[in-house]
Design an enzyme around this catalytic site. Structure first.
Site, PDB file in Angstrom:
ATOM      1  N   THR A 168     -28.397  -5.541 -22.781  1.00 49.22           N
ATOM      2  CA  THR A 168     -29.150  -4.423 -22.214  1.00 49.22           C
ATOM      3  C   THR A 168     -29.416  -3.364 -23.271  1.00 49.22           C
ATOM      4  OG1 THR A 168     -28.117  -4.820 -20.069  1.00 49.22           O
ATOM      5  CG2 THR A 168     -29.161  -2.679 -20.385  1.00 49.22           C
ATOM      6  N   LYS A 169     -28.372  -3.012 -24.009  1.00 49.37           N
ATOM      7  CA  LYS A 169     -28.494  -2.003 -25.063  1.00 49.37           C
ATOM      8  C   LYS A 169     -29.528  -2.413 -26.099  1.00 49.37           C
ATOM      9  CE  LYS A 169     -27.201   1.061 -28.279  1.00 49.37           C
ATOM     10  NZ  LYS A 169     -27.438   2.511 -28.184  1.00 49.37           N
ATOM     11  N   LEU A 170     -29.486  -3.654 -26.562  1.00 48.43           N
ATOM     12  CA  LEU A 170     -30.360  -4.057 -27.651  1.00 48.43           C
ATOM     13  C   LEU A 170     -31.801  -4.248 -27.193  1.00 48.43           C
ATOM     14  CD1 LEU A 170     -27.964  -6.414 -29.593  1.00 48.43           C
ATOM     15  CD2 LEU A 170     -28.701  -4.121 -30.228  1.00 48.43           C
TER      16      LEU A 170
END
Length: 294
Positions: A168-170
């Site tokens: 999700t972050k990337l």
């Protein structure tokens, strides 16, 4: 008293050290070998004891927080593992690919620690300990209960396995750091022609903002200040994209532009947008302004 070890004393590690009240802190950063490094200066400013290695830093701790650069995520876990006390929390804040996080989790768990994946979903400032963080792994829920009294009020238990939080972050990073890269390329070219005002004004047609000039200056300055770290993050994003069967054309290009930004950082990052653009353009060959259109 809760004992906390910080692996990495850059921007994120320093914020944590400043805000974690009522704990006993130790820290380790590979840059401690250089007394003039930002990490060494941060340690002196914060009054943190100097440790000789990661094993010494994590010994006799209740919580280890890894806040190193993306490329060093697994390296940090391996360096700390021999000193981890049984049952110690190991919280991985790094912007590393899911595969690297899963490998780090195996190292930590094999050493007797409890690995928790954490994805910081905003800049660490201004929210600091309240910054939103997605937690993953089988220990995520228990860690959230342990950490909230320490001041971590932005925690969300996101997944019971390691991987989805970092993915999700990337995926977000491709968008956010991509906007930084696009603004740099667009506005430096627009400034060459004297049309930056019109370009910025036109952005609100599709992407509303109260002040695109202020937002662009902020995003551009972040890229200039942290470009090297962002480039590492985007290379991790490229690995993640490729793992999904998609050619990481954009992630790889963003990494290149972020590296470029780091190499062209001006002395003063606190300038408004136009002086900031001019300070960058002054470093480039053949940038005589062509003038505004009739």
């Amino acid at each position: 008293m809760t004992a906390v070890a910080l692996l990495g004393l850059g921007e994120v590690g320093s914020v944590l050290a400043e805000d974690l009240a009522g704990v006993r802190l130790s820290a380790w950063d590979v840059a401690f070998a250089d007394e003039t490094s930002a990490a060494s200066r941060n340690a002196r400013r914060l009054g943190l004891p100097s440790t000789s290695d990661a094993v010494t830093a994590v010994r006799d701790t209740d919580l280890v927080i890894s806040a190193v650069t993306a490329a060093n995520d697994l390296v940090a876990a391996r360096s700390a593992a021999p000193g981890l006390p049984a049952g110690c929390w190991y919280v991985d804040l790094n912007s590393a690919a899911p595969g690297q996080k899963q490998a780090a989790a195996e190292v930590v768990e094999a050493a007797g620690g409890r690995y928790v994946e954490a994805a910081v979903m905003s800049p660490i400032t201004p929210q600091r300990l309240a910054a939103p963080m997605l937690l993953g792994g089988p220990h995520a829920s228990a860690f959230a209960e342990f950490a909230r009294p320490l001041g971590f009020t932005g925690l969300e238990v996101y997944a019971d396995v390691v991987g989805p939080a970092s993915a999700t972050k990337l995926c977000r990073s491709v968008m956010i750091k991509g906007v930084e890269a696009l603004l740099a390329e667009s506005l430096l070219t627009a400034r060459e022609w004297g049309v930056e005002g019109q370009v910025l004004a036109s952005l609100s047609n599709l992407l509303p903002s109260d002040d695109w000039e202020k937002l662009a200056a902020y995003l551009f300055s972040r890229s200039l200040e942290h470009g090297a770290r962002r480039a590492e993050e985007l290379r991790e994003a490229a690995v993640t994209v490729a793992g999904a069967g998609i050619e990481p054309v954009m992630a790889e290009a963003i990494a290149r532009r972020q590296d470029w930004a780091a190499a062209h950082r001006p002395a003063d990052l606190g300038q408004d947008l136009l002086p900031l653009l001019d300070a960058i353009r002054a470093q480039l060959p053949g940038t005589a302004t062509k003038g505004t259109p009739e």
